[in-house]
Design a protein around this motif. Structure first.
Motif, PDB file in Angstrom:
ATOM      1  N   ALA A  61       1.801   0.543  -4.746  1.00 36.83           N
ATOM      2  CA  ALA A  61       2.513   1.013  -3.556  1.00 36.83           C
ATOM      3  C   ALA A  61       2.429  -0.093  -2.510  1.00 36.83           C
ATOM      4  O   ALA A  61       1.631  -1.027  -2.638  1.00 36.83           O
ATOM      5  CB  ALA A  61       1.902   2.304  -3.030  1.00 36.83           C
ATOM      6  N   VAL A  62       3.263   0.033  -1.490  1.00 38.42           N
ATOM      7  CA  VAL A  62       3.259  -0.923  -0.389  1.00 38.42           C
ATOM      8  C   VAL A  62       3.160  -0.135   0.908  1.00 38.42           C
ATOM      9  O   VAL A  62       3.891   0.845   1.102  1.00 38.42           O
ATOM     10  CB  VAL A  62       4.539  -1.797  -0.391  1.00 38.42           C
ATOM     11  N   ILE A  63       2.247  -0.541   1.787  1.00 33.47           N
ATOM     12  CA  ILE A  63       2.105   0.126   3.076  1.00 33.47           C
ATOM     13  C   ILE A  63       3.290  -0.250   3.959  1.00 33.47           C
ATOM     14  O   ILE A  63       3.554  -1.429   4.189  1.00 33.47           O
ATOM     15  CB  ILE A  63       0.776  -0.250   3.759  1.00 33.47           C
ATOM     16  N   GLU A  64       3.995   0.759   4.439  1.00 36.40           N
ATOM     17  CA  GLU A  64       5.120   0.535   5.349  1.00 36.40           C
ATOM     18  C   GLU A  64       4.618   0.436   6.787  1.00 36.40           C
ATOM     19  O   GLU A  64       5.049  -0.427   7.544  1.00 36.40           O
ATOM     20  CB  GLU A  64       6.116   1.686   5.215  1.00 36.40           C
ATOM     21  N   ARG A  65       3.708   1.350   7.133  1.00 35.30           N
ATOM     22  CA  ARG A  65       3.072   1.295   8.450  1.00 35.30           C
ATOM     23  C   ARG A  65       1.769   2.091   8.385  1.00 35.30           C
ATOM     24  O   ARG A  65       1.581   2.927   7.501  1.00 35.30           O
ATOM     25  CB  ARG A  65       3.996   1.803   9.546  1.00 35.30           C
ATOM     26  N   ALA A  66       0.892   1.814   9.357  1.00 32.32           N
ATOM     27  CA  ALA A  66      -0.397   2.498   9.418  1.00 32.32           C
ATOM     28  C   ALA A  66      -0.888   2.484  10.854  1.00 32.32           C
ATOM     29  O   ALA A  66      -0.598   1.554  11.607  1.00 32.32           O
ATOM     30  CB  ALA A  66      -1.410   1.798   8.514  1.00 32.32           C
ATOM     31  N   TRP A  67      -1.606   3.523  11.224  1.00 31.91           N
ATOM     32  CA  TRP A  67      -2.250   3.565  12.530  1.00 31.91           C
ATOM     33  C   TRP A  67      -3.443   4.505  12.447  1.00 31.91           C
ATOM     34  O   TRP A  67      -3.551   5.316  11.531  1.00 31.91           O
ATOM     35  CB  TRP A  67      -1.269   3.974  13.634  1.00 31.91           C
ATOM     36  N   PHE A  68      -4.339   4.341  13.384  1.00 26.34           N
ATOM     37  CA  PHE A  68      -5.556   5.144  13.406  1.00 26.34           C
ATOM     38  C   PHE A  68      -5.403   6.294  14.383  1.00 26.34           C
ATOM     39  O   PHE A  68      -4.836   6.146  15.468  1.00 26.34           O
ATOM     40  CB  PHE A  68      -6.763   4.271  13.770  1.00 26.34           C
ATOM     41  N   HIS A  69      -5.913   7.471  13.969  1.00 29.98           N
ATOM     42  CA  HIS A  69      -5.836   8.674  14.792  1.00 29.98           C
ATOM     43  C   HIS A  69      -7.025   9.565  14.455  1.00 29.98           C
ATOM     44  O   HIS A  69      -7.201   9.963  13.295  1.00 29.98           O
ATOM     45  CB  HIS A  69      -4.523   9.413  14.527  1.00 29.98           C
ATOM     46  N   LYS A  70      -7.860   9.862  15.461  1.00 31.08           N
ATOM     47  CA  LYS A  70      -9.012  10.766  15.299  1.00 31.08           C
ATOM     48  C   LYS A  70      -9.870  10.408  14.076  1.00 31.08           C
ATOM     49  O   LYS A  70     -10.082  11.222  13.188  1.00 31.08           O
ATOM     50  CB  LYS A  70      -8.541  12.214  15.207  1.00 31.08           C
ATOM     51  N   ASN A  71     -10.357   9.210  14.027  1.00 29.62           N
ATOM     52  CA  ASN A  71     -11.250   8.726  12.974  1.00 29.62           C
ATOM     53  C   ASN A  71     -10.622   8.695  11.578  1.00 29.62           C
ATOM     54  O   ASN A  71     -11.327   8.640  10.578  1.00 29.62           O
ATOM     55  CB  ASN A  71     -12.555   9.538  12.931  1.00 29.62           C
ATOM     56  N   ASN A  72      -9.323   8.779  11.491  1.00 26.57           N
ATOM     57  CA  ASN A  72      -8.608   8.680  10.222  1.00 26.57           C
ATOM     58  C   ASN A  72      -7.570   7.571  10.336  1.00 26.57           C
ATOM     59  O   ASN A  72      -7.231   7.135  11.427  1.00 26.57           O
ATOM     60  CB  ASN A  72      -7.877   9.993   9.894  1.00 26.57           C
ATOM     61  N   VAL A  73      -7.052   7.156   9.197  1.00 21.06           N
ATOM     62  CA  VAL A  73      -5.928   6.238   9.188  1.00 21.06           C
ATOM     63  C   VAL A  73      -4.728   7.009   8.641  1.00 21.06           C
ATOM     64  O   VAL A  73      -4.837   7.725   7.645  1.00 21.06           O
ATOM     65  CB  VAL A  73      -6.228   4.950   8.371  1.00 21.06           C
ATOM     66  N   ILE A  74      -3.619   6.917   9.346  1.00 19.63           N
ATOM     67  CA  ILE A  74      -2.377   7.538   8.908  1.00 19.63           C
ATOM     68  C   ILE A  74      -1.580   6.457   8.188  1.00 19.63           C
ATOM     69  O   ILE A  74      -1.348   5.377   8.736  1.00 19.63           O
ATOM     70  CB  ILE A  74      -1.550   8.096  10.099  1.00 19.63           C
ATOM     71  N   LEU A  75      -1.186   6.739   6.951  1.00 19.83           N
ATOM     72  CA  LEU A  75      -0.482   5.751   6.136  1.00 19.83           C
ATOM     73  C   LEU A  75       0.898   6.262   5.747  1.00 19.83           C
ATOM     74  O   LEU A  75       1.071   7.440   5.425  1.00 19.83           O
ATOM     75  CB  LEU A  75      -1.268   5.462   4.853  1.00 19.83           C
ATOM     76  N   LYS A  76       1.849   5.356   5.755  1.00 26.73           N
ATOM     77  CA  LYS A  76       3.208   5.623   5.275  1.00 26.73           C
ATOM     78  C   LYS A  76       3.502   4.535   4.259  1.00 26.73           C
ATOM     79  O   LYS A  76       3.336   3.348   4.539  1.00 26.73           O
ATOM     80  CB  LYS A  76       4.198   5.567   6.449  1.00 26.73           C
ATOM     81  N   PHE A  77       3.880   4.935   3.051  1.00 28.90           N
ATOM     82  CA  PHE A  77       4.174   3.991   1.975  1.00 28.90           C
ATOM     83  C   PHE A  77       5.676   3.826   1.807  1.00 28.90           C
ATOM     84  O   PHE A  77       6.440   4.778   1.957  1.00 28.90           O
ATOM     85  CB  PHE A  77       3.553   4.466   0.661  1.00 28.90           C
ATOM     86  N   VAL A  78       6.098   2.622   1.477  1.00 29.43           N
ATOM     87  CA  VAL A  78       7.510   2.313   1.250  1.00 29.43           C
ATOM     88  C   VAL A  78       8.047   3.212   0.130  1.00 29.43           C
ATOM     89  O   VAL A  78       7.419   3.357  -0.920  1.00 29.43           O
ATOM     90  CB  VAL A  78       7.689   0.824   0.859  1.00 29.43           C
ATOM     91  N   GLY A  79       9.190   3.834   0.387  1.00 31.57           N
ATOM     92  CA  GLY A  79       9.856   4.637  -0.631  1.00 31.57           C
ATOM     93  C   GLY A  79       9.360   6.061  -0.772  1.00 31.57           C
ATOM     94  O   GLY A  79       9.947   6.852  -1.503  1.00 31.57           O
ATOM     95  N   LEU A  80       8.278   6.404  -0.108  1.00 27.27           N
ATOM     96  CA  LEU A  80       7.772   7.779  -0.135  1.00 27.27           C
ATOM     97  C   LEU A  80       8.104   8.381   1.221  1.00 27.27           C
ATOM     98  O   LEU A  80       7.392   8.166   2.201  1.00 27.27           O
ATOM     99  CB  LEU A  80       6.266   7.808  -0.409  1.00 27.27           C
ATOM    100  N   ASN A  81       9.219   9.128   1.274  1.00 26.08           N
ATOM    101  CA  ASN A  81       9.779   9.534   2.559  1.00 26.08           C
ATOM    102  C   ASN A  81       9.747  11.027   2.833  1.00 26.08           C
ATOM    103  O   ASN A  81      10.301  11.477   3.830  1.00 26.08           O
ATOM    104  CB  ASN A  81      11.230   9.037   2.663  1.00 26.08           C
ATOM    105  N   HIS A  82       9.132  11.799   1.958  1.00 22.73           N
ATOM    106  CA  HIS A  82       9.119  13.248   2.133  1.00 22.73           C
ATOM    107  C   HIS A  82       7.761  13.790   1.709  1.00 22.73           C
ATOM    108  O   HIS A  82       7.089  13.206   0.862  1.00 22.73           O
ATOM    109  CB  HIS A  82      10.242  13.876   1.287  1.00 22.73           C
ATOM    110  N   ILE A  83       7.393  14.926   2.281  1.00 18.76           N
ATOM    111  CA  ILE A  83       6.112  15.546   1.940  1.00 18.76           C
ATOM    112  C   ILE A  83       5.972  15.764   0.439  1.00 18.76           C
ATOM    113  O   ILE A  83       4.894  15.612  -0.127  1.00 18.76           O
ATOM    114  CB  ILE A  83       5.894  16.866   2.727  1.00 18.76           C
ATOM    115  N   ASN A  84       7.079  16.091  -0.238  1.00 25.17           N
ATOM    116  CA  ASN A  84       7.025  16.305  -1.693  1.00 25.17           C
ATOM    117  C   ASN A  84       6.643  15.026  -2.437  1.00 25.17           C
ATOM    118  O   ASN A  84       6.085  15.093  -3.534  1.00 25.17           O
ATOM    119  CB  ASN A  84       8.364  16.826  -2.213  1.00 25.17           C
TER     120      ASN A  84
END
Length: 184
Positions: A61-84
């Motif tokens: 996978a490739v990380i599209e973007r990431a940021w830190f929030h409340k001691n966690n890291v929020i990750l968005k991967f390229v091509g994975l665009n829906h909760i499913n």
């Protein structure tokens, strides 16, 4: 632009976990993960990673973007665009090849580099092998000693410069100057 999605991991390459995915976040393909890295730059956009489930093969996978929030890291991967797309990732480890691991500053070590190190006294006499690292206080080496009769005994050795002045993870050796009574 070509993404690293089709790159195969060389069969001999070991993976190092940098985060553990806890759950999806929202509906747009983001996940909440626990960072296992002391280096936030490990989650830079464009970084090729491997998603390793508890069972089965790791997938790229490739990380599209990431940021830190409340001691966690929020990750968005390229091509994975829906909760499913990301629900099946719950429980996966986010990994990088060992060769891509960050080099720690001098006198800092990764836990897994300490495991397997031979521990010896400054005189060269063998003490045992590091089998675990406990993060108590400044850290404690769990050293297993095998006696001539085959009996195994664990010792806790504080991982501090005064006791462990010579650490060479490349040679897998730690020379120690234990205080009197440490192995009693």
């Amino acid at each position: 632009m070509t993404l690293a999605m089709n790159q195969a991991l060389p069969p001999s390459e070991e993976l190092v976990t940098i985060a553990a995915i806890r759950r999806p976040r929202g509906l747009r393909g983001e996940v909440v993960a626990i960072s296992l890295s002391d280096y936030p730059e490990r989650f830079a956009a464009g970084l090729s990673v491997w998603l390793r489930p508890a069972r089965g093969a790791a997938r790229p996978a490739v990380i599209e973007r990431a940021w830190f929030h409340k001691n966690n890291v929020i990750l968005k991967f390229v091509g994975l665009n829906h909760i499913n797309d990301v629900e099946p990732l719950t429980g996966c480890q986010v990994c990088v090849p060992l060769s891509a691991r960050v080099t720690p500053p001098p006198d800092e070590f990764f836990y897994d580099d300490l495991i397997g190190c031979q521990v010896e006294l400054m005189s060269g006499e063998g003490v045992g092998t590091v089998v675990d690292f406990a993060p108590y206080g400044g850290g404690v080496l769990v050293v297993e000693r095998v006696h001539p009769d085959g009996q195994r005994q664990e010792h806790l050795v504080p991982f501090v410069r005064a006791i462990c002045p010579d650490v060479d993870v490349t040679a897998k050796r730690i020379r120690i100057a234990p205080p009197e009574g440490l192995f009693d």
